[in-house]
Scaffold this motif. Structure first.
Motif, mmCIF file in Angstrom:
data_model
loop_
_atom_site.group_PDB
_atom_site.id
_atom_site.type_symbol
_atom_site.label_atom_id
_atom_site.label_comp_id
_atom_site.label_asym_id
_atom_site.label_seq_id
_atom_site.Cartn_x
_atom_site.Cartn_y
_atom_site.Cartn_z
ATOM 1 N N MET A 1 0.800 -1.063 -0.177
ATOM 2 C CA MET A 1 0.202 0.154 -0.167
ATOM 3 C C MET A 1 0.772 1.215 -0.010
ATOM 4 O O MET A 1 0.556 2.285 -0.578
ATOM 5 C CB MET A 1 -0.978 -0.030 1.407
ATOM 6 N N ILE A 2 1.962 1.070 0.973
ATOM 7 C CA ILE A 2 2.978 2.340 0.956
ATOM 8 C C ILE A 2 3.585 2.554 -0.528
ATOM 9 O O ILE A 2 3.642 3.626 -0.904
ATOM 10 C CB ILE A 2 3.796 2.204 2.218
ATOM 11 N N ASP A 3 3.822 1.497 -1.187
ATOM 12 C CA ASP A 3 4.536 1.527 -2.258
ATOM 13 C C ASP A 3 3.744 2.185 -3.230
ATOM 14 O O ASP A 3 4.020 3.102 -4.167
ATOM 15 C CB ASP A 3 4.960 0.147 -2.663
ATOM 16 N N LEU A 4 2.618 1.661 -3.333
ATOM 17 C CA LEU A 4 1.474 2.330 -4.378
ATOM 18 C C LEU A 4 1.308 3.926 -4.113
ATOM 19 O O LEU A 4 1.041 4.717 -5.209
ATOM 20 C CB LEU A 4 0.353 1.505 -4.066
ATOM 21 N N LEU A 5 1.214 4.138 -2.875
ATOM 22 C CA LEU A 5 1.034 5.839 -2.422
ATOM 23 C C LEU A 5 2.207 6.506 -3.220
ATOM 24 O O LEU A 5 2.149 7.564 -3.678
ATOM 25 C CB LEU A 5 0.737 6.056 -1.051
ATOM 26 N N PHE A 6 3.434 5.884 -2.716
ATOM 27 C CA PHE A 6 4.514 6.502 -3.250
ATOM 28 C C PHE A 6 4.816 6.588 -4.863
ATOM 29 O O PHE A 6 5.274 7.674 -5.403
ATOM 30 C CB PHE A 6 5.870 5.968 -2.586
ATOM 31 N N SER A 7 4.289 5.396 -5.288
ATOM 32 C CA SER A 7 4.308 5.668 -6.856
ATOM 33 C C SER A 7 3.176 6.668 -7.230
ATOM 34 O O SER A 7 3.655 7.386 -8.415
ATOM 35 C CB SER A 7 3.993 4.260 -7.459
ATOM 36 N N LEU A 8 2.094 6.699 -6.852
ATOM 37 C CA LEU A 8 1.275 7.832 -6.970
ATOM 38 C C LEU A 8 1.705 9.191 -7.054
ATOM 39 O O LEU A 8 1.433 10.115 -7.840
ATOM 40 C CB LEU A 8 -0.047 7.627 -6.178
ATOM 41 N N TYR A 9 2.225 9.425 -5.703
ATOM 42 C CA TYR A 9 2.952 10.596 -5.471
ATOM 43 C C TYR A 9 3.909 10.986 -6.506
ATOM 44 O O TYR A 9 4.232 12.268 -7.154
ATOM 45 C CB TYR A 9 3.705 10.641 -4.157
ATOM 46 N N GLY A 10 4.883 10.157 -6.882
ATOM 47 C CA GLY A 10 5.926 10.259 -7.861
ATOM 48 C C GLY A 10 5.294 10.797 -9.211
ATOM 49 O O GLY A 10 5.981 11.545 -9.975
ATOM 50 N N GLN A 11 4.272 10.231 -9.565
ATOM 51 C CA GLN A 11 3.764 10.540 -10.929
ATOM 52 C C GLN A 11 2.845 11.648 -10.884
ATOM 53 O O GLN A 11 2.470 12.300 -12.229
ATOM 54 C CB GLN A 11 2.895 9.324 -11.405
ATOM 55 N N THR A 12 2.135 12.197 -9.804
ATOM 56 C CA THR A 12 1.335 13.322 -9.920
ATOM 57 C C THR A 12 1.832 14.381 -8.812
ATOM 58 O O THR A 12 0.874 15.391 -8.879
ATOM 59 C CB THR A 12 0.005 12.721 -9.024
ATOM 60 N N GLU A 121 18.996 10.032 -3.262
ATOM 61 C CA GLU A 121 18.644 9.077 -4.396
ATOM 62 C C GLU A 121 17.355 9.711 -4.753
ATOM 63 O O GLU A 121 16.363 9.686 -4.178
ATOM 64 C CB GLU A 121 18.870 7.686 -4.451
ATOM 65 N N VAL A 122 17.009 10.147 -5.995
ATOM 66 C CA VAL A 122 15.853 10.580 -6.385
ATOM 67 C C VAL A 122 14.928 9.444 -6.334
ATOM 68 O O VAL A 122 15.155 8.384 -6.589
ATOM 69 C CB VAL A 122 15.771 11.179 -7.748
ATOM 70 N N GLY A 123 13.482 9.766 -5.981
ATOM 71 C CA GLY A 123 12.643 8.806 -5.821
ATOM 72 C C GLY A 123 12.341 7.919 -4.434
ATOM 73 O O GLY A 123 11.571 7.350 -4.089
ATOM 74 N N THR A 124 13.686 7.982 -3.539
ATOM 75 C CA THR A 124 13.623 7.536 -2.117
ATOM 76 C C THR A 124 12.678 8.149 -1.268
ATOM 77 O O THR A 124 12.130 9.399 -1.633
ATOM 78 C CB THR A 124 14.923 7.395 -1.775
ATOM 79 N N ARG A 125 12.330 7.724 -0.236
ATOM 80 C CA ARG A 125 11.334 8.232 0.920
ATOM 81 C C ARG A 125 11.977 9.586 1.395
ATOM 82 O O ARG A 125 11.315 10.610 1.719
ATOM 83 C CB ARG A 125 11.071 7.170 1.920
ATOM 84 N N LEU A 126 13.293 9.532 1.813
ATOM 85 C CA LEU A 126 13.998 10.700 2.062
ATOM 86 C C LEU A 126 14.185 11.910 1.060
ATOM 87 O O LEU A 126 13.835 12.999 1.553
ATOM 88 C CB LEU A 126 15.566 10.187 2.257
#
Length: 424
Positions: A1-12, A121-126
């Motif tokens: 679920m968390i990975d999905l939210l991060f994916s959604l954030y990264g694209q939008t 790194e770009v895309g990481t949670r940090l």
């Protein structure tokens, strides 16, 4: 679920942040009906389209182009959302959209620099956390500082002036996308820094052009207002001359009635005529007309208007400037005094006296409540079309090297003007 939210954030996130920046800048614009529903629908539709765009296949060679196209699609989607939510001129919304995109892209570039500087790194949670904090700080500056500087002036920026800014923003976006795809930290920092510098330059230029456009619009409005007041003065003069002639005739006719009408009735008729037969005699014909007309206005609105004016002190001034000063000040005073609920407290005073080699003009009036914090802007709803009265007065005073001061106290409003007298 968390990975999905991060994916959604990264694209939008690009669309979401851009939407927030532009929406905040447009807050002063007139809203359409069902504004909240329109804005929410635009946000949901734009977010969905931005996410669906991420499924378009692309290779390493076309990835940068896909990102550039995506960012500009986000820009146009946000602009269309603002068109759907606000009732404002298209150029004004476009101006705010360019400013909002510049701020959003500035935050994006600063986050890119921070990531390269601290080896995140770009895309990481940090990185997502760092990007959010940088964007929040940029948004706070935009909302509390920049927005207040450009909001009053944005309505006057000409549409044709926006093209160079749009091209500069396009170049900044391309530079940042190229930096995003670089593995070398130094190159990423340089490209991100260059894009950030372009955004800052763009925002400063947008601010300057808005202030310059506002100055031109104010000058034109003040000139138009002065011309209109001169026309009003001509109408006042004709009305006062007509009233004086009629009063003179009525006085003669009342004289013929003596002996046929009771003394009480004659006295009542003379009192009624005296209200209109109060032509001012200050030594300046222009001022006489204005005071006579404003006296009648105050009589109608049950305002106590008293004046002590030596009109010869201002007779050397252009009639247009006399109209600009006294018409504006007395109109503002009448508007404020008439709003006082108690008729006994509706008061306007005017003094035109000599102070050394200066003409001293002092206008005071009662009001419901004095403006706070030195804010003497118009109280009318449409602030872009009104509020130039005091600016017109100040411009006329400055034309004679004079000074003007405003004092607002609890329940009173006073304007003091000093104008050097012309040498004999």
């Amino acid at each position: 679920m968390i990975d999905l939210l991060f994916s959604l954030y990264g694209q939008t996130n690009n669309f979401f942040y851009l939407f927030a920046f532009v929406l905040a800048l447009c807050l002063g614009c007139e809203k359409r009906r069902h504004f909240a529903l329109r804005a929410a629908a635009g946000l949901v539709a734009g977010t969905a389209l931005a996410y669906l765009y991420s499924f378009i296949p692309g290779s390493a060679n076309t990835m940068a182009l896909l990102y550039i196209v995506k960012y500009f699609l986000c820009f146009f989607m946000v602009y269309l959302c603002m068109e759907a939510a606000y009732k404002s001129r298209a150029g004004r919304l476009l101006y705010f959209s360019i400013c909002g995109y510049s701020f959003q892209h500035l935050a994006y570039s600063l986050a890119l620099i921070a990531g390269a500087l601290f080896s995140i790194e770009v895309g990481t949670r940090l990185y997502v956390l760092a990007e959010f904090l940088v964007t929040a700080a940029t948004f706070a500056f935009m909302f509390f500082v920049y927005r207040r500087l450009i909001a009053p002036a944005a309505a006057f920026v000409e549409d044709k002036l926006l093209l160079p800014f749009a091209l500069l923003l396009t170049f900044a976006v391309v530079m940042s996308v190229l930096g995003f795809g670089q593995n070398d930290r130094t190159v990423r920092m340089l490209l991100g820094g260059y894009a950030a510098l372009l955004c800052v330059t763009l925002l400063y230029a947008m601010y300057k052009i808005a202030r310059a456009s506002l100055a031109v619009a104010e000058k034109q409005t003040v000139q138009a207002l002065s011309a209109k007041q001169k026309e009003q003065y001509d109408a006042y003069r004709k009305n006062i001359d007509y009233i004086n002639a009629k009063c003179h005739d009525l006085k003669k006719q009342i004289g013929y009635l003596r002996g046929n009408v009771s003394d009480e009735k004659i006295t009542e008729m003379q009192r009624a005529i005296s209200i209109y037969d109060t032509a001012a005699d200050t030594g300046c014909k222009t001022l006489d007309v204005i005071l006579s007309e404003k006296g009648l206005q105050c009589e109608r609105e049950k305002i106590s208007f008293t004046y002590m004016a030596d009109g010869s002190l201002v007779d050397f001034m252009d009639p247009v400037d006399i109209c600009a000063i006294f018409c504006n000040l007395l109109d503002n005073a009448a508007e404020a005094a008439s709003a006082v609920p108690d008729p006994e407290r509706r008061i306007i005073t005017l003094r035109v006296t000599r102070m050394g080699n200066l003409a001293h003009i002092a206008v005071g009036n009662s009001c419901v409540s004095a403006p706070k914090g030195g804010d003497f802007a118009t109280t009318k709803a449409d602030k872009t079309l009104h509020g130039f009265g005091l600016k017109s007065v100040r411009a006329s005073v400055s034309a004679y090297d004079g000074e003007m001061k405003i004092y607002a106290r609890d329940g009173t409003f006073d304007v003091d003007i000093l104008i050097p007298l012309r040498a004999e």
